[in-house]
Design an enzyme around this catalytic site. Structure first.
Site, PDB file in Angstrom:
ATOM      1  N   HIS A   1      -4.388  -4.628  -9.258  1.00  8.94           N
ATOM      2  CA  HIS A   1      -5.290  -3.601  -8.735  1.00  8.94           C
ATOM      3  C   HIS A   1      -6.744  -4.055  -8.897  1.00  8.94           C
ATOM      4  O   HIS A   1      -7.110  -4.565  -9.962  1.00  8.94           O
ATOM      5  CB  HIS A   1      -5.059  -2.279  -9.474  1.00  8.94           C
ATOM      6  CG  HIS A   1      -5.923  -1.185  -8.958  1.00  8.94           C
ATOM      7  ND1 HIS A   1      -5.651  -0.528  -7.770  1.00  8.94           N
ATOM      8  CD2 HIS A   1      -7.092  -0.670  -9.422  1.00  8.94           C
ATOM      9  CE1 HIS A   1      -6.613   0.352  -7.540  1.00  8.94           C
ATOM     10  NE2 HIS A   1      -7.494   0.284  -8.519  1.00  8.94           N
TER      11      HIS A   1
ATOM     12  N   MET B   1       0.801  -1.221   0.000  1.00  6.86           N
ATOM     13  CA  MET B   1       0.000   0.000   0.000  1.00  6.86           C
ATOM     14  C   MET B   1       0.841   1.280   0.000  1.00  6.86           C
ATOM     15  O   MET B   1       0.514   2.250   0.685  1.00  6.86           O
ATOM     16  CB  MET B   1      -0.954  -0.002   1.207  1.00  6.86           C
ATOM     17  CG  MET B   1      -1.864  -1.220   1.266  1.00  6.86           C
ATOM     18  SD  MET B   1      -2.826  -1.496  -0.237  1.00  6.86           S
ATOM     19  CE  MET B   1      -4.098  -0.275   0.010  1.00  6.86           C
TER      20      MET B   1
HETATM   21  C1  GRF Z   1      -5.861  -6.972  -3.578  1.00  8.62           C
HETATM   22  O1  GRF Z   1      -7.230  -6.775  -3.783  1.00  8.62           O
HETATM   23  C2  GRF Z   1      -5.061  -6.212  -4.600  1.00  8.62           C
HETATM   24  O2  GRF Z   1      -5.739  -6.023  -5.794  1.00  8.62           O
HETATM   25  C3  GRF Z   1      -4.838  -4.886  -3.926  1.00  8.62           C
HETATM   26  O3  GRF Z   1      -4.701  -5.185  -2.566  1.00  8.62           O
HETATM   27  C4  GRF Z   1      -5.386  -6.390  -2.272  1.00  8.62           C
HETATM   28  C5  GRF Z   1      -4.427  -7.290  -1.543  1.00  8.62           C
HETATM   29  O4  GRF Z   1      -5.061  -8.430  -1.039  1.00  8.62           O
HETATM   30  N1  GRF Z   1      -3.714  -4.196  -4.516  1.00  8.62           N
HETATM   31  P1  GRF Z   1      -4.181  -9.597  -0.394  1.00  8.62           P
HETATM   32  O5  GRF Z   1      -3.328  -8.969   0.713  1.00  8.62           O
HETATM   33  O6  GRF Z   1      -3.358 -10.215  -1.468  1.00  8.62           O
HETATM   34  O7  GRF Z   1      -5.183 -10.556   0.193  1.00  8.62           O
END
Ligand code: GRF
Length: 217
Positions: free
Chosen positions: A124, A105
């Protein structure tokens, strides 16, 4: 600019693609990739997890999968560039061919983006360029679109702005909440991300300017 599974010296990566996954949260994408690497479905070696949130569940997943983790707190560093220089050293030490952002993030600076341009991808939860940013699924739902989806793209210096490699639609259903929509988006992500990593491993992804071509097998 070096698309495909190439090392920084421009050589074709021998055999398995060495990847690092960057994640900040739950890590369901990390899990899908690690599982396919372990089963041999994906010819990659998950060499490293990079996580900027001590305590994130993805760290436990990495431990279980036997993947070394580098966990850090951005507040321990003076600037983004400072910790990214440390991360770049880690990536070089482990000769990482491909950096896979999976729910990481944070925006990246040129310290990481420039040396890894064409060899760093992100997933994304929307059909970019619609709904970039931290709440792609929620924003699509609130806007009232009928179809949203998932995008895998190369990383550049913008927020979710890099060249698009693959997209899959996810229809919005009557009565969807953010949670139900995210669950269906995650199902698509867990299938799409490993597939794109496989294309990268096979050297089938070509990047020219903003356009990405995926070559036939
Ligand atoms: C996913 O939905 C991805 O698209 C976004 O962040 C989320 C991460 O989910 N960038 P996870 O930690 O892999 O479960």
């Amino acid at each position: 600019m070096m698309p495909g599974p190439q090392t920084e010296q421009g050589r074709q990566a021998p055999g398995k693609l060495r990847i690092a996954v960057f994640a900040s949260g739950s890590g369901s994408n990390f899990q899908a990739i690690a599982d396919q690497a372990a089963s041999g479905q994906l010819d990659v070696q998950v060499e490293l997890l990079v996580c900027d949130r001590p305590g994130a569940y993805v760290i436990e997943r990495a431990e279980k999968a036997g993947v070394p983790a580098f966990v850090f707190s951005p507040k321990d560093y003076g600037s983004r560039e400072d910790y990214e220089r440390v991360l770049l050293d880690k990536l070089r030490e482990r000769q990482i061919d491909l950096v896979v952002l999976a729910g990481y993030m944070r925006l990246l600076t040129p310290v990481l983006v420039e040396p890894y341009y064409g060899r760093m991808i992100n997933i994304h939860p929307s059909l970019l360029p619609a709904f970039p940013g931290t709440h792609g699924a929620r924003d699509a739902l609130e806007y009232g679109v009928k179809v949203t989806g998932v995008t895998v793209h190369f990383v550049d210096l913008g927020m979710d702005t890099g060249p698009i490699i693959a997209q899959e639609p996810v229809p919005i259903q009557e009565g969807d909440t953010e949670d139900t929509l995210i669950e269906r988006i995650h199902q698509v992500e867990r299938e799409l991300y490993p597939r794109v990593i496989g294309w990268m491993q096979q050297g089938r992804v070509q990047l020219k300017d903003r356009k990405v071509a995926v070559l036939a097998e």
